[in-house]
Design a protein around this motif. Structure first.
Motif, PDB file in Angstrom:
ATOM      1  N   PHE A 111       1.445  -4.773   0.707  1.00 10.30           N
ATOM      2  CA  PHE A 111       1.167  -4.117   1.979  1.00 10.30           C
ATOM      3  C   PHE A 111       1.445  -2.620   1.877  1.00 10.30           C
ATOM      4  O   PHE A 111       0.673  -1.792   2.375  1.00 10.30           O
ATOM      5  N   GLN A 149      -4.685   3.357   2.627  1.00  6.34           N
ATOM      6  CA  GLN A 149      -5.259   3.545   3.954  1.00  6.34           C
ATOM      7  C   GLN A 149      -4.885   4.909   4.529  1.00  6.34           C
ATOM      8  O   GLN A 149      -5.749   5.652   5.020  1.00  6.34           O
ATOM      9  N   GLU A 150      -3.610   5.257   4.466  1.00  2.96           N
ATOM     10  CA  GLU A 150      -3.142   6.531   5.023  1.00  2.96           C
ATOM     11  C   GLU A 150      -3.712   7.715   4.260  1.00  2.96           C
ATOM     12  O   GLU A 150      -4.073   8.738   4.859  1.00  2.96           O
ATOM     13  N   HIS A 198      -1.448  -0.999  -0.150  1.00  2.00           N
ATOM     14  CA  HIS A 198      -2.682  -0.904   0.618  1.00  2.00           C
ATOM     15  C   HIS A 198      -2.533   0.067   1.795  1.00  2.00           C
ATOM     16  O   HIS A 198      -3.474   0.787   2.138  1.00  2.00           O
ATOM     17  N   GLU A 199      -1.344   0.097   2.389  1.00  2.97           N
ATOM     18  CA  GLU A 199      -1.090   1.049   3.472  1.00  2.97           C
ATOM     19  C   GLU A 199      -1.120   2.475   2.955  1.00  2.97           C
ATOM     20  O   GLU A 199      -1.617   3.389   3.634  1.00  2.97           O
ATOM     21  N   ILE A 229      -6.672  -2.293   6.537  1.00  2.10           N
ATOM     22  CA  ILE A 229      -6.008  -2.782   5.340  1.00  2.10           C
ATOM     23  C   ILE A 229      -6.716  -4.022   4.796  1.00  2.10           C
ATOM     24  O   ILE A 229      -6.832  -4.206   3.577  1.00  2.10           O
TER      25      ILE A 229
END
Length: 434
Positions: free
Chosen positions: A160, A167-168, A163-164, A179
């Motif tokens: 997580f 994403q950010e 992937h975060e 995500i």
């Protein structure tokens, strides 16, 4: 200078392959990058040293974790585990490697302790590996797979966070993706690592192999206390392990987790107070080298960041690749491989790459999912095989507890070949398909 990243990583790689100490190799790479960017030797050293603080917390946690692992070994509970595995998996070399890969995979998502389990689980099994004539390179490949593949493909736990981070970083550069969508874009690239694991275990390192024979004095880890039955002290040992896992998972702080485990071991007299100095010293002996490598690697990353070497490399690369998507994807992944090999951290590399990749991908017509696949794959490339990555340093810390496993040739080279190559190919294909 654009080529400072490439040259400095080559310096680090060549020196490491020549069996020069990896700390010296990383320092040499950092100084090379600084000098090629017009910095003086003195200022290059200052930039490198100033950047070492970025991994101070990780370094301290590794040392404390080493002490905790030695305390657990002293309790004798690890000998129970070895005896059980001897009975259950005797002569099943392939099965035990896949079991280790499965356990390592749990450390990223289900019980997010990362490499914390390795110095606890692996050193007691070394005798078993030797009796089975199991190629330790297969075990290194299994461990690195478990430390890397789950966070690339599964957005849970460390996955997580990875992937975060993607994403950010993409959102900061103008592309918004969920995500879940990012995770879908990385399923195919991550599947390449599954292929690499099967090749390593079932083909490359399937044959029996004798570990090199070294003098007894070369080992920094004592043989576990022989124990034929479950005792009260083993209950307290299990409690210490569970508390450590809980603190690490709940507060995401490995320093507090390892410290709590050590305190419990001493409070309940699993390890006598008189053995305190020896436990800590042996823990430093096991994990201190890795801790210092992480510090120096952080300094090297600071040199590349402060001198803007990565952005210069991407800019000069984009001038030669035109609008051919296949070539653009190939070059971007190659840049990611080189950068992550040097920095040694996928998580730290992603924000740097995203800022450079997103404009190029948008102008070249890549879809948002293809862009996410390129950024995620490029960030993950080089994590396996890098002398400065905890995905390789972690396995070595366990497999070399008796001084019979070489970090470069037995961990870095095997994991580089079996994971970076398929990850590159699958990631490249994904960028063109999506």
């Amino acid at each position: 200078m654009a080529w400072a990243v490439v040259v400095s990583v080559l310096v680090m790689t060549i020196l490491s392959l020549l069996r020069i100490n990896v700390i010296i190799a990383i320092i040499a790479a950092g100084l090379t990058a600084g000098l090629m960017n017009g910095e003086s030797l003195k200022s290059s050293v200052e930039i490198l040293v100033n950047g070492m603080g970025g991994q101070a917390s990780v370094a301290l946690s590794y040392v404390l974790l080493g002490a905790f692992a030695v305390a657990i070994s002293y309790s004798g509970i690890t000998s129970l585990l070895v005896n059980y595995l001897l009975r259950a998996l005797k002569s099943r070399r392939t099965m035990i490697v896949f079991v280790i890969a499965f356990v390592a995979s749990l450390s990223q998502n289900v019980i997010p302790v990362h490499i914390a389990f390795i110095p606890i689980l692996i050193p007691p099994l070394l005798k078993l590996f030797d009796e089975m004539k199991l190629d330790r390179r297969a075990v290194a490949a299994a461990l690195t797979f478990g430390l890397k593949a789950p966070y690339v493909m599964i957005p849970v736990g460390f996955g997580f966070l990875f992937h975060e981070t993607i994403q950010e970083a993409m959102d900061a550069n103008g592309i918004s993706l969920g995500i879940g969508t990012i995770a879908q874009s990385l399923i195919i690239p991550g599947s390449g690592m599954i292929v690499g694991l099967f090749i390593a275990v079932l083909i490359t390192y399937r044959r029996k192999r004798e570990a090199p024979v070294l003098a007894e004095a070369d080992s920094v880890v004592e043989e576990p206390v022989k124990s034929q039955s479950f005792q009260t002290k083993h209950v307290w040992t299990i409690l210490a392990i569970l508390v450590t896992l809980f603190i690490q998972a709940f507060w995401q702080n490995l320093i507090l987790a390892a410290l709590a485990g050590i305190i419990i071991m001493f409070i309940f007299r699993v390890v006598p107070f008189t053995k305190g100095d020896k436990v800590v010293n042996d823990g430093i002996g096991m994990m201190g080298f890795i801790a210092f490598v992480m510090l120096v690697a952080s300094g090297y990353a600071n040199v590349l960041t402060q001198t803007e070497s990565v952005s210069a490399l991407v800019e000069i690369s984009s001038d030669y690749i035109g609008d051919n998507q296949a070539m653009i994807a190939f070059i971007l992944l190659l840049v990611g491989l080189v950068v992550t090999m040097g920095i040694g951290s996928s998580f730290a590399t992603v924000p740097i790459l995203a800022a450079l990749f997103v404009p190029i991908c948008v102008s070249a017509g890549f879809s948002p999912m293809a862009t996410a696949a390129l950024i995620g794959t490029a960030g993950a490339l080089g994590d396996a095989g890098s002398p400065a990555s905890d995905s390789t340093l972690g396995p070595t810390s366990g497999l070399n507890a008796d001084g019979r496993h070489n970090h470069i040739w037995d961990t870095c080279v095997p994991t580089f070949l079996h994971y970076n190559i398929p990850l590159f190919i699958f990631g490249w294909a994904t960028a063109l398909i999506l």
